[in-house]
Design a protein around this motif. Structure first.
Motif, PDB file in Angstrom:
ATOM      1  N   GLU A  23      12.184  16.969   9.966  1.00 36.08           N
ATOM      2  CA  GLU A  23      11.922  16.300   8.697  1.00 36.08           C
ATOM      3  C   GLU A  23      10.423  16.189   8.469  1.00 36.08           C
ATOM      4  O   GLU A  23       9.644  15.995   9.409  1.00 36.08           O
ATOM      5  CB  GLU A  23      12.524  14.881   8.689  1.00 36.08           C
ATOM      6  CG  GLU A  23      14.034  14.835   8.615  1.00 36.08           C
ATOM      7  CD  GLU A  23      14.559  15.031   7.194  1.00 36.08           C
ATOM      8  OE1 GLU A  23      13.767  15.384   6.300  1.00 36.08           O
ATOM      9  OE2 GLU A  23      15.770  14.824   6.994  1.00 36.08           O
ATOM     10  N   ARG A  72      10.547   8.443   3.654  1.00 37.58           N
ATOM     11  CA  ARG A  72      10.232   9.594   2.799  1.00 37.58           C
ATOM     12  C   ARG A  72       9.191   9.231   1.740  1.00 37.58           C
ATOM     13  O   ARG A  72       8.295  10.031   1.449  1.00 37.58           O
ATOM     14  CB  ARG A  72      11.506  10.121   2.140  1.00 37.58           C
ATOM     15  CG  ARG A  72      12.428  10.846   3.108  1.00 37.58           C
ATOM     16  CD  ARG A  72      13.692  11.351   2.423  1.00 37.58           C
ATOM     17  NE  ARG A  72      14.478  12.182   3.324  1.00 37.58           N
ATOM     18  CZ  ARG A  72      15.385  11.700   4.174  1.00 37.58           C
ATOM     19  NH1 ARG A  72      15.624  10.385   4.208  1.00 37.58           N
ATOM     20  NH2 ARG A  72      16.050  12.504   4.968  1.00 37.58           N
ATOM     21  N   TYR A 118       8.954  13.706   7.174  1.00 44.54           N
ATOM     22  CA  TYR A 118       8.471  12.348   7.409  1.00 44.54           C
ATOM     23  C   TYR A 118       8.563  11.954   8.881  1.00 44.54           C
ATOM     24  O   TYR A 118       8.569  10.781   9.242  1.00 44.54           O
ATOM     25  CB  TYR A 118       9.183  11.348   6.494  1.00 44.54           C
ATOM     26  CG  TYR A 118      10.612  10.961   6.828  1.00 44.54           C
ATOM     27  CD1 TYR A 118      10.908   9.714   7.361  1.00 44.54           C
ATOM     28  CD2 TYR A 118      11.673  11.812   6.559  1.00 44.54           C
ATOM     29  CE1 TYR A 118      12.203   9.316   7.633  1.00 44.54           C
ATOM     30  CE2 TYR A 118      12.975  11.439   6.822  1.00 44.54           C
ATOM     31  CZ  TYR A 118      13.243  10.188   7.368  1.00 44.54           C
ATOM     32  OH  TYR A 118      14.531   9.815   7.632  1.00 44.54           O
ATOM     33  N   ILE A 125       6.231  11.701   2.565  1.00 46.58           N
ATOM     34  CA  ILE A 125       6.352  12.870   1.685  1.00 46.58           C
ATOM     35  C   ILE A 125       5.758  12.584   0.312  1.00 46.58           C
ATOM     36  O   ILE A 125       5.010  13.397  -0.245  1.00 46.58           O
ATOM     37  CB  ILE A 125       7.829  13.303   1.569  1.00 46.58           C
ATOM     38  CG1 ILE A 125       8.376  13.667   2.955  1.00 46.58           C
ATOM     39  CG2 ILE A 125       7.965  14.487   0.617  1.00 46.58           C
ATOM     40  CD1 ILE A 125       9.865  13.963   2.970  1.00 46.58           C
TER      41      ILE A 125
END
Length: 727
Positions: free
Chosen positions: A675, A618, A677, A622
């Motif tokens: 997700e 992440r 990521y 992100i």
């Protein structure tokens, strides 16, 4: 006197380039909306060609066929008597635009292009379309001849309609449209629309599912009218329209910040329409705030297209049977439920639309392939439930996938009955496999009803090793028996790659083997399912072209931590006690020999826990961290849990393995996107695959920070230091 208006918005399971099917679903939604007394119907973004056409939007055929379908909708008198807001791509002055087309009784009233395009993450709209970028600017547009010939345009207008950012004024209200991404912009169009007296705002969207994302979308939709007041109609695409994304519906009708109607987030219905009846006087009273009035005097105004249409024609005749819809709370699924239902719906769309006859899954006895199997089980549960409720489309598709003739009256009664025909699992064991994983696989297959095969492939593996020895004169041995790392890795990869070869062999031939069971339906093959989770893919902890290579992967962007939570949830909610054994087992690839002193462990092999990989992934994608910035963030995040040296080692190791294994992600199996990521290469991660894995300058800067921390500890005679205290 109340001013009641019934409105409708919908979620449609459109399919990219399925022009006739998309047209029919649009017509069905209009029919349902009219039956429920709606006077306004709103549909999803680009609903005529399908949102996910991607580079097909560069083809002129898509625009031609979209107008052909739109003209058929316009000419159909069953669509009369209701204001239609329909999405399609349009070429204007040789530029391509993502548009909303509003019509009534066969007459096009206006065309509104999208102002701000989605162009990050999964979206590349500026690759295909031009943003309008001119708020409240309007031009003339000449309708194609195919539309002029059937529409009720005034002959004196010569097929001219207005094209641009404007609103439509009926006799009783004003309606404006914004499209998907515009809702997410800092100064969304609905703000100025509300201040200019627009009472009904539509938003048509192609918004995909991600775990824990729905609340963000719902907050933005409800906030759109919480401050300004108004009626907001949100429409969203649903299902898999031909790509990795699953559009999760959840259409919404909101009045003054309160939800009146909410569509399903996960559903096998191709057409879902929600309606609500509102009193427009509630909008007007809600807006009677002095500060709003003051701002409206300095806010910009919109050009209005005036029509003789009335959304509430019975205003003067009070009808006691018409009641306004009451507000209710938004329904959210838990992340475990999202994993159970999102990929399941995606799998069903995929298998029925590609005309496959089911799925094949290498079932290893580990939690990843277990999670994939349980998602297929969830799909079977959804299909059986829909069949029990009389969903004709699902019944028809189930018969085709399961191999029954079109005129059959077969309807699956249990998920296991359906799975026995469409789901095939196989335990591919070797001498390195344990009896525990073999047993778990067999029990799980029995509980969910899959057609299960149990085999040993040692003969094949030994044949390959023998061939290598005959050719080179050398025989590789495992590290645990004294071999080198390269020998150990090669012997593991042989097993992994042979599983992929066997998976495709069985996927192609098992329908032929079971031809006596299948009495009709299509004659396609089985889709091979992958089961590599997002964290292992980021780390590169898989063999290139092993059984992670498949047709599609339902869990490819779901973390191991979330998969474990899902399995724990499914154990109770799907009544599968055997799943606890998968949760309790140590994750292992079982590619190395098991001895008294050695049992292979995934986390030990990787050098990371799965929780650590989720955090690192992440931060990398992100939060857009390189090695140095990730290290600095983790110094604080892991303070008191890991030493600075341990944190540095984790970061350097993560980026090393990420870089050297980057090439694997360029051929990763198309995965359900869950997700941000996700490492799915050419869609969600455009980083190169040949880079210096040492990141030497970043390591140099990290070493400098470690040196400062150690100097500070020495000078202050302390064993631990808060990173914020070090300059």
């Amino acid at each position: 006197m109340p001013h009641y208006v019934t409105v409708a918005t919908c979620s449609l399971n459109q399919w990219a380039l399925d022009f006739e099917g998309n047209r029919d679903r649009i017509l069905e939604s209009i029919k349902i909306a009219k039956e429920r007394g709606a006077r306004l119907r709103v549909g999803p973004e680009l609903e005529i060609p399908g949102y996910g056409c991607l580079d097909h939007f560069l083809e002129n055929d898509v625009y031609l066929h979209s107008w052909e379908m739109y003209s058929q909708i316009l000419a159909n008198e069953e669509t009369y008597g209701i204001l239609l807001d329909i999405g399609m791509p349009i070429i204007h002055k040789n530029k391509r635009y993502n548009c909303r087309v509003l019509s009534y009784d066969g007459k096009v009233l206006l065309i509104r292009p999208k102002l701000f395009l989605a162009n990050d993450g999964n979206y590349r709209e500026m690759r295909y379309f031009t943003p309008w970028l001119k708020p409240r600017y309007v031009e003339n547009f000449q309708l194609p001849r195919i539309v002029q010939n059937i529409s009720h345009q005034d002959p004196s207008e010569h097929g001219i309609v207005q094209f641009g950012d404007m609103v439509i004024a009926t006799k009783d209200t004003v309606i404006g449209a914004e499209t998907c991404e515009e809702l997410f912009t800092p100064h969304a169009p609905h703000i100025d629309m509300c201040l200019d007296g627009v009472e009904i705002i539509t938003n048509s969207s192609g918004s995909h599912h991600e775990l824990r994302k729905l609340d963000t979308r719902m907050q933005l939709i409800t906030e759109a009218t919480r401050k300004c007041g108004g009626l907001y109609l949100y429409s969203n695409q649903k299902g898999c329209d031909g790509d990795r994304l699953y559009y999760d519906g959840c259409s919404l009708i909101v009045l003054n910040g309160q939800v009146l109607a909410q569509g399903k987030q996960f559903s096998l219905d191709d057409v879902e329409v929600i309606t609500a009846t509102v009193d427009l006087e509630d909008v007007r009273s809600y807006r009677s705030i002095i500060s709003h009035g003051l701002q409206s005097r300095v806010s910009p105004t919109y050009e209005r297209v005036h029509t003789s249409l009335e959304l509430s024609p019975d205003t003067l005749n009070f009808n006691p049977n018409v009641c306004p819809t009451q507000p209710h709370e938004i329904h959210y699924h838990k992340p475990e439920e999202e994993i159970a239902y999102g990929p399941a719906c995606w799998l069903w769309d995929y298998v029925r639309r590609c005309h496959a006859v089911g799925f094949f899954l290498p079932l290893s006895g580990g939690i990843d392939s277990c999670a994939t199997a349980v998602i297929v089980h969830s799909m079977c549960r959804l299909v059986v439930s829909n069949c029990a409720h009389g969903n004709k489309q699902v019944i028809k598709d189930a018969r085709e996938v399961a191999g029954y003739p079109e005129n059959s009256d077969w309807i699956p009664q249990t998920p296991q009955e359906l799975a026995s025909r469409v789901f095939h699992t196989c335990y591919m064991g070797t001498k390195n496999s344990s009896t525990e994983t073999r047993k778990r696989s067999k029990i799980l297959a029995e509980k969910i009803g899959s057609y299960h095969i149990d085999l040993n492939m040692d003969t094949i593996v030994n044949a390959i090793v023998n061939m290598f020895e005959v050719t080179t004169g050398k025989r590789p041995i495992y590290k645990v028996f004294g071999g080198s790392n390269v020998e150990n890795l090669a012997l593991q990869n042989i097993q992994a790659r042979m599983r992929m070869v066997l998976a495709y062999l069985f996927a192609q031939l098992l329908p032929w083997v079971r031809s006596g069971v299948r009495s009709g339906g299509n004659s396609g093959g089985l889709l091979v399912l992958g089961s590599a989770n997002v964290d292992e893919q980021l780390r590169g902890y898989l063999t290139k072209y092993d059984c992670s290579s498949a047709d599609i992967n339902p869990i490819g962007s779901i973390s191991k931590v979330d998969l474990i939570r899902f399995i724990k949830w499914a154990r109770i909610n799907f009544e599968l006690p055997v799943l606890q054994e998968f949760v309790d087992a140590t994750p292992t690839a079982e590619l190395e020999p098991i001895t008294d002193t050695h049992v292979q462990s995934d986390e030990a092999d990787m050098g990371f826990t799965y929780e650590e990989l989720g955090i690192l992934g992440r931060l990398r994608k992100i939060d857009k961290c390189g090695p140095y910035s990730m290290f600095m963030k983790l110094l604080h995040l892991w303070h008191g849990k890991k030493t600075p040296e341990e944190t540095a080692q984790k970061v350097e190791s993560f980026f090393w393995y990420y870089a050297v294994n980057r090439h694997k992600q360029t051929v990763s199996t198309p995965s359900y996107h869950a997700e941000q990521y996700s490492p799915d290469d050419h869609r969600f991660d455009l980083r190169p695959f040949l880079i210096n894995p040492a990141f030497p300058w970043a390591r140099h800067k990290i070493s400098n920070v470690l040196e400062k921390i150690n100097t500070y500890k020495k000078n202050n005679n302390c064993s631990e230091v808060d990173p914020s205290e070090v300059d």
